[in-house]
Write an enzyme that holds these catalytic residues in place. Structure first.
Site, mmCIF file in Angstrom:
data_model
loop_
_atom_site.group_PDB
_atom_site.id
_atom_site.type_symbol
_atom_site.label_atom_id
_atom_site.label_comp_id
_atom_site.label_asym_id
_atom_site.label_seq_id
_atom_site.Cartn_x
_atom_site.Cartn_y
_atom_site.Cartn_z
ATOM 1 N N ASP A 176 0.645 -5.057 1.417
ATOM 2 C CA ASP A 176 -0.423 -4.251 0.831
ATOM 3 C C ASP A 176 -1.737 -5.013 0.937
ATOM 4 O OD1 ASP A 176 1.591 -2.535 0.206
ATOM 5 O OD2 ASP A 176 1.414 -2.721 -1.965
ATOM 6 N N ASP A 185 4.763 9.764 -3.754
ATOM 7 C CA ASP A 185 4.586 8.782 -4.822
ATOM 8 C C ASP A 185 4.668 9.507 -6.155
ATOM 9 O OD1 ASP A 185 4.104 6.916 -2.776
ATOM 10 O OD2 ASP A 185 1.992 7.497 -2.710
#
Length: 237
Positions: free
Chosen positions: A8, A130
């Protein structure tokens, strides 16, 4: 089972967030390229890369860095974060990225997902779902919709999506184990391939996921903190 390390990127560094909170992040390296090379060296078969700044802003921020990663490693990359147009999808694919993850756009512009599938194929386009409390979150997890996980998967499956990445936001970065029951519900609702993400902290978590039919899992903090040995990247059955 394929264990996929997460890389990330925030403000140019490799970070991990807690529950997707941009204010609760830990920097693991100032060089995402070095991190990618490290995971490849230790046996990773694929990398999961997220442009966190792009996810928040709606426009890719770290394309240059991700392009460099694609040039330097010899394993496939799947990339998400701020990818909301065919032009950006093509830029990433032309840069050597193997698979594009579409998130917010799946909810807000399903027609674009269909066009992406028509242009690039279902093996290159996946949808990231998500979830927060069973509802789909968007805009880098900053907003939560009223659309259920099952509904968005059903809609995307109808337009031709074959692979989904399911992330439980409340478990992401917490090392408390994946939401096995939630993942079971997702698996029951679709024939598509589900990649699990969020909360994985141990070998037992991987065993539990495999037992319910998960073939691939994205792991972040557990690898960065050493909770999982590096051997899981190339030895896990």
């Amino acid at each position: 089972m394929e264990v996929i390390p997460a890389v990330d990127i925030k403000d140019g560094s490799c970070v991990r967030l807690k529950k997707g909170d941009f204010n609760k992040r830990r920097v693991y390296s100032t060089s995402p390229v070095d991190v990618a090379l490290y995971w490849e060296k230790h046996g990773a078969s694929r990398l999961h890369i997220v442009d966190l700044d792009g996810a928040k802003s709606g426009w890719p921020t770290h394309l240059k860095t991700i392009r460099e990663i694609a040039l330097r490693v010899n394993i496939p990359l799947q990339v998400g974060g701020g990818i909301r147009s065919l032009k950006v999808i093509k830029k990433y694919l032309d840069s050597g990225v193997d698979r594009i993850i579409l998130g917010t756009v799946a909810l807000k512009n399903p027609e674009l997902v269909k066009r992406a599938l028509d242009n690039f194929g279902s093996n290159r386009i996946v949808v990231g779902v998500d979830a927060r409390g069973g509802k789909v979150a968007t805009e880098g997890w900053l907003k939560t919709s009223q659309v259920t996980v099952e509904d968005i998967i059903s809609e995307m499956e109808e337009v031709g999506v074959k692979t989904f990445i399911y992330t439980d936001i409340n478990r992401d970065g917490m090392l408390k184990g994946p939401d096995i029951e939630g993942i079971k519900r997702v698996l029951k609702s679709t024939k598509a391939r589900i990649i699990a993400s969020g909360g994985i902290s141990s070998r037992q978590d991987l065993i539990n996921l495999k037992a319910i039919g998960i073939k691939a899992a994205i792991v972040g903090k557990a690898l960065y903190e050493g909770n999982l040995p590096l051997e899981v990247l190339n030895q896990y059955p």
